[in-house]
Scaffold this active site. Structure first.
Site: not given
Length: 424
Positions: A257, A355, A388
């Site tokens: 991230s 995601d 994610h």
């Protein structure tokens, strides 16, 4: 009355479970701030699909055994929703099954079909591709007794965030390869001991030294402060890691991230003086980079961000010191896609199709741009159904990703040794 109440309670439970399942199987990246809620639900459900399925079955059995909830109309509707949810959870789990094969295909495509044979036999012997059932049954048992952790080593001044942890084989090591793991958290939160623990412990148990630094967080710190801190940590590794059993000549970087963004930038901005204030002479090159689900363009110049201008506006208010128009060069400096270079180290870029927070299309474009410029290998893997942060705890995707990254890093280590010794 009791049966009616219990049937409505059962229906409410089923509606919530059905909603969780929807977030696990349906991609959504254009909900604005709703992306965060979709991510949280979809992430926990898709990576723990079997646990959700078993849990909902047990709840249904408990209601059936102790109440008449399933006999009333709301209960029957709930049971129908639960059955649909079971099918969705099975689909979510099924999507994870080809992860190992897809990662291996990506590695072969980027490194060559014989990449495994290039890794010394002694190192291949410690790599394993199988995931013990115990790891999948205990997804949050993240530590390994073969690994020791040295905590809160100061790598710069007395700022409370300028500390790092070291993970290494228990009993010590000598000239072990080093991985710098940069945590995520949207540049505003996160801590060095929270993320990528399956990868950290897997490598440390197999002879690596892993360093996990904290860095200053936004909004108090503004770019490039977090990147400067990561470079300070890398400089500390160069100067001090030998005393901890690491090899300062081989340091790779990874992160997820915001950590993926910083890891990519760290690899692409080596030895840039303005990003190394006070330690300009330090060598901040890395031998390889493995960004997970990163952000690669701080602007929306390619119209690939699901959140569009909302993400850019948030970065302007929270992470960057000025609007894009005030300093376009600084926003380009913060965007890995604008920093691709011919001498970039080998990259292994991982992203998920589902995601909700970071654009898979943006990651794909970054990989293509880097591949068109870099003289070194670029591997890109996009995992079907992955949300994610899929690698934070042990799941099928996380374990397969750990094994694939370990193979890539061992390959990169071998390639670096061949260059160092002049072997073709």
């Amino acid at each position: 009355m009791a049966a009616a109440v219990s049937s409505w309670i059962f229906l409410a439970f089923c509606v919530i479970g059905f909603g969780w399942t929807v977030t696990a199987v349906v991609r959504a990246d254009r909900l604005g701030w709703g992306n965060m809620f979709w991510f949280l639900s979809g992430w926990l459900t898709s990576e723990l699909a079997l646990f959700h399925l078993v849990g909902s079955v047990l709840v249904a059995l408990a209601f059936a055994a102790t109440t008449d909830a399933l006999g009333a109309a709301p209960g029957r509707v709930g049971l129908g929703l639960m059955a649909i949810s079971w099918a969705g959870l099975a689909l979510a789990q099924w999507r994870a099954r080809p992860t190992g094969r897809l990662l291996e295909q990506a590695l072969r495509s980027g490194l060559g079909d014989d990449y495994r044979a290039q890794i010394p036999a002694a190192r291949r012997a410690v790599l394993r591709d199988e995931a013990p059932v115990r790891e999948l049954m205990l997804p949050f048992a993240l530590r390994d007794s073969r690994v020791e952790r040295i905590r809160d080593i100061r790598y710069a001044d007395d700022h409370p965030r300028h500390v790092l942890d070291i993970y290494r084989p228990r009993g010590g090591c000598t000239r072990a390869p080093v991985l710098l793991q940069i945590h995520g958290g949207g540049w505003v939160m996160g801590n060095k001991h929270e993320q990528a623990l399956p990868l950290v412990h897997h490598l440390a148990a197999r002879g690596w030294v892993v360093v996990t630094p904290n860095y200053r967080l936004s909004p108090r710190a503004r770019f490039p402060d977090p990147l400067v801190d990561c470079k300070r940590a890398l400089a500390w590794v160069r100067w001090n890691i030998a005393a901890q059993g690491g090899d300062p000549t081989f340091v790779a970087v990874t992160g997820g991230s915001a950590g993926g963004h910083l890891a990519a930038l760290l690899a692409l901005t080596a030895n840039v003086p303005r990003l190394q204030p006070g330690f300009e002479a330090a060598d901040t090159t890395v031998a390889a980079a493995v960004p997970f689900y990163g952000v690669y363009d701080f602007t929306d110049r390619h119209a690939l961000k699901g959140s569009g201008t909302g993400m850019v506006e948030w970065l302007e208010k929270t992470v960057m010191p000025c609007p894009p128009a005030a300093d376009p060069a600084l926003w380009d400096l913060a965007s890995p896609i604008m920093q691709v270079r011919r001498d970039a180290p080998p990259f292994f870029i991982l992203h998920g199709t589902h995601d909700s927070l970071a654009s898979a299309a943006e990651a794909r474009l970054f990989a293509d741009r880097l591949r068109s410029v870099s003289r070194n290998a670029v591997v890109y893997a996009e995992l079907p159904g992955a949300q994610h942060a899929w690698d934070v705890f042990r799941s099928v995707r996380a374990i397969e990703s750990v094994h694939a990254v370990a193979r890539f890093l061992e390959w990169a280590r071998t390639a670096a040794n061949r260059v160092e010794t002049g072997i073709k």
